[in-house]
Write a protein that holds these residues in place. Structure first.
Motif, mmCIF file in Angstrom:
data_model
loop_
_atom_site.group_PDB
_atom_site.id
_atom_site.type_symbol
_atom_site.label_atom_id
_atom_site.label_comp_id
_atom_site.label_asym_id
_atom_site.label_seq_id
_atom_site.Cartn_x
_atom_site.Cartn_y
_atom_site.Cartn_z
ATOM 1 N N TYR A 344 12.764 -1.590 -9.454
ATOM 2 C CA TYR A 344 11.336 -1.445 -9.138
ATOM 3 C C TYR A 344 10.722 -0.148 -9.651
ATOM 4 N N THR A 345 11.531 0.892 -9.703
ATOM 5 C CA THR A 345 10.949 2.178 -10.128
ATOM 6 C C THR A 345 11.982 3.030 -10.833
ATOM 7 N N ILE A 368 0.352 -1.613 -7.284
ATOM 8 C CA ILE A 368 0.411 -1.568 -5.810
ATOM 9 C C ILE A 368 1.529 -0.622 -5.374
ATOM 10 N N TYR A 369 2.696 -0.763 -5.955
ATOM 11 C CA TYR A 369 3.811 0.121 -5.584
ATOM 12 C C TYR A 369 3.494 1.574 -5.983
ATOM 13 N N LYS A 370 2.870 1.715 -7.144
ATOM 14 C CA LYS A 370 2.493 3.071 -7.574
ATOM 15 C C LYS A 370 1.531 3.693 -6.566
ATOM 16 N N THR A 371 0.552 2.906 -6.139
ATOM 17 C CA THR A 371 -0.445 3.411 -5.188
ATOM 18 C C THR A 371 0.221 3.809 -3.873
ATOM 19 N N ILE A 412 9.767 4.430 2.245
ATOM 20 C CA ILE A 412 8.624 3.590 2.670
ATOM 21 C C ILE A 412 8.430 2.427 1.681
ATOM 22 N N LEU A 413 8.577 2.730 0.383
ATOM 23 C CA LEU A 413 8.450 1.661 -0.620
ATOM 24 C C LEU A 413 9.522 0.595 -0.403
ATOM 25 N N ASP A 421 5.042 -6.274 2.395
ATOM 26 C CA ASP A 421 3.708 -5.906 2.896
ATOM 27 C C ASP A 421 3.165 -4.615 2.270
ATOM 28 N N ALA A 422 3.541 -4.369 0.990
ATOM 29 C CA ALA A 422 3.117 -3.111 0.350
ATOM 30 C C ALA A 422 1.590 -2.987 0.350
#
Ligand SMILES: Cc1ncc(COP(=O)(O)O)c(C=O)c1O
Length: 438
Positions: A344-345, A368-371, A412-413, A421-422
């Protein structure tokens, strides 16, 4: 012992930022002078909108909240905010004058310095922004070769000849857009196809010598040889790599010398100055073309650039950027692996400038994940844009604090991905790309 933890106000008010933004909406389209600084790039409601001052690697917003800075003004602040040697040189020059009606001797001093350091540099012209010098280099190549087409790879600034190739091409005539042909990094075949399709028509190949992906063995040499076989100039756009990877630029690091090269960003530790440099066989064409503007060669930026480059010669700046950048990059990727987030990252790029990427379950870029990660970093005093431009004043403590915050944000991610529910966890709108996917 960690000493330099950023101090956020207990309630972390963004009151002044919010009020200024509400006022500016009626005055300033985009609300910023650079897309990458605009509110669309930072999660609104959590992110500050206005920064007021900086010292070393830290910045303060207009509400008094302190952050460890990683965008570093999008790359220029390579030593740190308000570095005394640069500030003092600028103040001394300020007291003697900024702009004059004849050239200033500092132009000669700075051009000597660049020619000592940069392999392709025998002559120099100065600009203010990176776009000035990439566009000057392209015009020089067209004038020298009598050809119109440009092959490009990377980002080269806001002028028509380049921006017409992107999704922000509105306002650029189709006739101009047709003259620039992008090719793919590390794919020599994509450049060969341009030369095959447009024989004798390509004036120059302009490219960022390296971005976040390292050059494949022989790629840069292959580009140089192809360009020269076809009578085109090779231009390295070193606006990002210059004075960051090596004092002589990526061309010295990788041992491939272009005909012309463009520098900007980090040259003056935040003062607006850029340079196009090249061989004596090429540069005299600047006598013929029109490359001339009121603020070219202002004495303040010249003095700041000389002080910045001399500082980098005397102190282990470049080694610091590589070492601290590597600790940050490896630390991030280790935390992501421990939390099972590798798909994912990831933190990619050469250590002095790295980029953190985010992907969804399908492998597509996830804003969304970046935010979400940006939001959790901002709340804990890290100014997170996704780019990590290291500076000399990023300390061991800064990096240790940042990695602690990254661990919390990535935990948290991971929870958000597991719960699906990101989006619900965001306290503001999802950040936007500057260039939309075509
Ligand atoms: C590689 C590269 N070239 C050119 C430019 C344009 O520089 P400026 O924005 O200073 O005009 C940039 C800006 O980000 C850049 O990253």
């Amino acid at each position: 012992m960690i000493r330099e933890r950023p101090r956020l106000a207990p309630s972390r008010s963004l009151e002044r930022s919010t009020a200024l933004k509400a006022h500016a909406i009626r005055r300033i389209p985009t609300l910023a002078q650079t897309f990458s600084k605009a509110p669309t790039q930072f999660v609104q409601g959590v992110a500050p909108v206005y920064l007021e001052r900086g010292a070393g690697s830290h910045v303060w917003d207009v509400d008094g909240n302190e952050y460890i800075d990683y965008p570093m003004a999008l790359g220029p602040v390579i030593l740190g905010h308000n570095e005394p040697a640069v500030t003092e040189a600028a103040i001394a020059q300020l007291q003697r004058g900024i702009a004059f009606s004849l050239p200033h001797p500092l132009e000669v001093e700075l051009s000597d310095l660049l020619c000592e350091l940069i392999p392709c540099a025998e002559m120099v012209r100065f600009g203010k922004n990176g776009s000035d010098v990439t566009s000057g280099a392209v015009r020089a190549a067209r004038a020298l070769t009598g050809r119109d087409l440009i092959a490009c790879c990377g980002y080269h600034g806001w002028q028509d000849w380049f921006i017409g190739t992107t999704t922000r091409s509105r306002g650029v005539p189709q006739a101009v857009r047709d003259l620039t042909k992008p090719f793919v990094y590390n794919d020599l075949g994509s450049l060969e196809r341009i030369f095959a399709e447009y024989p004798g028509q390509v004036a120059a190949v302009i490219m960022e010598p390296v971005g976040v992906v390292a050059p494949a063995p022989g790629f840069l040499e292959g580009v140089r040889d192809l360009a020269h076989q076809h009578g085109a100039l090779l231009i390295f756009d070193e606006v990002v790599t210059g004075f960051r990877l090596d004092l002589g630029g990526a061309q010295r690091l990788f041992g491939v010398t272009p005909d012309l090269a463009c520098f900007g960003k980090a040259m003056g530790n935040g003062f607006p100055i850029a340079a196009v440099v090249g061989s004596r066989a090429v540069m005299p064409i600047f006598d013929e073309i029109f490359f001339s503007f009121t603020f070219g060669g202002d004495a303040l930026s010249l003095a700041a650039a000389i002080a910045t480059i001399r500082f980098m010669q005397e102190e282990p700046v470049i080694a610091h950027l590589w070492a601290h950048g590597a600790t940050l990059k490896d630390g991030y990727n280790r935390i992501a692996a421990e939390l099972g987030l590798t798909r994912y990252t990831e933190c990619v790029g050469l250590p002095p400038r790295t980029v953190i990427t985010f992907r969804d379950e399908q492998g597509n870029e996830s804003l969304i994940y970046k935010t979400l990660v940006q939001q959790e970093c901002l709340k804990r005093g890290i100014l997170f844009s996704g780019s990590q431009n290291l500076c000399y004043r990023h300390s061991d403590d800064d990096i240790a604090i940042t990695l602690e915050v990254y661990r919390t944000a990535l935990t948290i991610l991971a929870e958000a991905i597991a719960a699906g529910d990101a989006l619900d966890r965001l306290e503001g709108p999802v950040v936007e790309p500057v260039f939309r996917r075509a």
